[in-house]
Design an enzyme around this catalytic site. Structure first.
Site, PDB file in Angstrom:
ATOM      1  N   SER A 102       8.250 -14.452  -3.509  1.00 10.20           N
ATOM      2  CA  SER A 102       7.313 -15.273  -2.590  1.00 10.20           C
ATOM      3  C   SER A 102       6.252 -14.445  -2.072  1.00 10.20           C
ATOM      4  O   SER A 102       5.200 -14.685  -2.225  1.00 10.20           O
ATOM      5  CB  SER A 102       7.959 -16.174  -2.236  1.00 10.20           C
ATOM      6  OG  SER A 102       8.872 -15.487  -1.099  1.00 10.20           O
ATOM      7  N   SER A 156      15.904 -15.813 -22.096  1.00 12.41           N
ATOM      8  CA  SER A 156      15.096 -14.578 -21.821  1.00 12.41           C
ATOM      9  C   SER A 156      16.156 -13.675 -21.415  1.00 12.41           C
ATOM     10  O   SER A 156      17.434 -13.824 -20.836  1.00 12.41           O
ATOM     11  CB  SER A 156      14.084 -14.600 -20.863  1.00 12.41           C
ATOM     12  OG  SER A 156      14.470 -14.765 -19.549  1.00 12.41           O
ATOM     13  N   ASN A 185       0.828  -1.099  -0.018  1.00 16.62           N
ATOM     14  CA  ASN A 185      -0.060  -0.077  -0.062  1.00 16.62           C
ATOM     15  C   ASN A 185       0.874   1.424   0.118  1.00 16.62           C
ATOM     16  O   ASN A 185       2.225   1.229   0.292  1.00 16.62           O
ATOM     17  CB  ASN A 185      -1.082  -0.157   1.163  1.00 16.62           C
ATOM     18  CG  ASN A 185      -0.185  -0.255   2.389  1.00 16.62           C
ATOM     19  OD1 ASN A 185       0.618   0.842   3.011  1.00 16.62           O
ATOM     20  ND2 ASN A 185      -0.524  -1.165   3.064  1.00 16.62           N
ATOM     21  N   LYS A 216      11.831 -19.646  -4.026  1.00 14.71           N
ATOM     22  CA  LYS A 216      11.262 -20.733  -5.005  1.00 14.71           C
ATOM     23  C   LYS A 216      10.747 -21.640  -3.953  1.00 14.71           C
ATOM     24  O   LYS A 216       9.372 -22.198  -3.875  1.00 14.71           O
ATOM     25  CB  LYS A 216      11.868 -21.082  -5.801  1.00 14.71           C
ATOM     26  CG  LYS A 216      12.176 -20.026  -7.060  1.00 14.71           C
ATOM     27  CD  LYS A 216      11.053 -19.437  -7.344  1.00 14.71           C
ATOM     28  CE  LYS A 216      11.150 -18.485  -8.407  1.00 14.71           C
ATOM     29  NZ  LYS A 216       9.989 -17.730  -9.014  1.00 14.71           N
TER      30      LYS A 216
END
Length: 392
Positions: free
Chosen positions: A238, A313, A169, A281
């Protein structure tokens, strides 16, 4: 620090970004096998019974891309007058929000395409500093080649939202970020504000995709990783998923689906994948199981994660060993082929569909089976064994 998009190894370069990698803006899914890509789309096309010459195929100009409240729908439906056989992946009438798309070169983009091909409406969240170049590239048609769906139409993105999933926020945003010129001109980009904007614009969604990861010290061994770098990796890679799901959950329709991206480093040693990214992960996979229970019991929402294999990538290339990882996979995986981003996208479309209505809390491996291997068969230790190879 801002969150970066998950890419081939679901990791980020030293520079943070909320994209499917902070990858270079260029048309086409980069450096994937064309045969694999065509076969992957062919499978999705056949299951959707889409013809490349259907009457609704239409032309497109870059000026058609809008980023205000004007809504354009992703079109990818077969004619209702024709009978549908088999088990179609049908997401018509569904709306998806994909967090972590800032170019056309990674898993987030591929997932968006597969969802669109199945009929879903596409919303994306793009890392704030990458927003301008992403929207500009869309308007100028730089992504048109890689936007082509199996029916010949172009994937349409209904709306692009600025997003930095590191901040829940406005109170969480430090002064140096507020004053950063790369954030100038953008507003309402924290998780809470983005969800409020989506609710105001569309009311609800059906599919949430988390395609974000960032490890500022990913190139450092774990023993050399600082506390700050370690916690930053967990925050961006995460906890960002927990935050997104927490805030989106009230506006995800019952029966909806949430999907994240993980990597085999969560459970196996991958030298070079450092900085706390393997820990992040592992946390993501553990959180997937807990979130599946909580979101399932409270809201009937399914929560799964895809453990995707390596993809070339920009983020992975910045780490410096993506070619080595891909070569290792080609030599040792049960399926000796280069992984296509579309294959991960199609798996996500399945998980988001009613066909996967009983699948939740799962880690789905889309890596040519590399996760099943206990040893690297290209090791000199196995040189005298008669190990079969794919010679095609």
């Amino acid at each position: 620090m801002a969150a970066t998009a998950a890419s081939s190894l679901q990791m980020a370069a030293v520079r943070p970004c909320i994209s499917t990698s902070c990858r270079g803006i260029k048309a086409g899914v980069a450096l994937v096998s064309s045969n694999s890509k065509e076969a992957s789309w062919a499978k999705l096309t056949s299951v959707r019974h889409i013809s490349s010459v259907q009457h609704f195929q239409r032309s497109f100009t870059s000026s058609a891309v809008k980023f205000d409240k004007f809504v354009t729908r992703a079109v990818s439906a077969s004619s209702d007058s024709k009978p549908v056989s088999g088990l179609p992946i049908d997401l018509k009438g569904k709306r998806a929000f994909i967090a972590g798309v800032a170019d056309d070169n990674g898993y987030g983009w591929a997932i968006a395409k597969s969802l669109a091909a199945a009929g879903a409406e596409i919303l994306v969240g793009t890392w704030v500093p990458a927003l301008n170049i992403f929207e500009t590239s869309l308007r100028r048609g730089k992504f048109d080649e890689s936007r082509v769906l199996p029916d010949g139409s172009l994937m349409e993105i209904t709306k692009v939202y600025p997003l930095d999933a590191v901040f829940d926020n406005p109170d969480d945003v430090p002064e140096d970020i507020k004053a950063n010129k790369r954030y100038a001109g953008s507003s309402n980009w924290t998780v809470q504000e983005v969800v409020e904007s989506v609710k105001q614009d569309f009311g609800s969604i059906d599919i949430l995709v988390h395609s974000l990861a960032n490890g500022p010290e990913v190139s450092k061994p774990l023993l050399e990783t600082s506390r700050k770098g370690y916690l930053a990796a967990l925050s961006a890679s995460s906890y960002s998923y927990i935050s997104l799901l927490k805030h989106f959950l009230p506006i995800i329709n019952p029966g909806g689906s949430s999907i994240s991206l993980t990597y085999i480093a969560s459970e196996r040693i991958i030298p070079g994948y450092g900085g706390g990214m393997s820990s992040a992960k592992a946390a993501l996979e553990s959180d997937t199981r807990v979130l599946a229970f909580e979101a399932g019991r409270k809201h009937r929402i399914r929560v799964n994660t895809i453990s995707a294999g390596p993809l070339r990538s920009r983020a992975a290339k910045a780490i410096g060993f993506i070619d080595t990882i891909i070569e290792y996979s080609l030599a040792n995986a049960p399926l000796q082929k280069e992984l296509s981003a579309d294959e991960v996208g199609n798996a996500a479309a399945f998980l988001a569909s009613p066909l996967a209505s009983a699948i939740t809390g799962a880690v789905i491996y889309v890596d040519n089976g590399l996760n099943a291997m206990g040893v690297g068969v290209d090791s000199p230790a196995f040189k005298d064994l008669d190990i079969p190879t794919d010679k095609q």
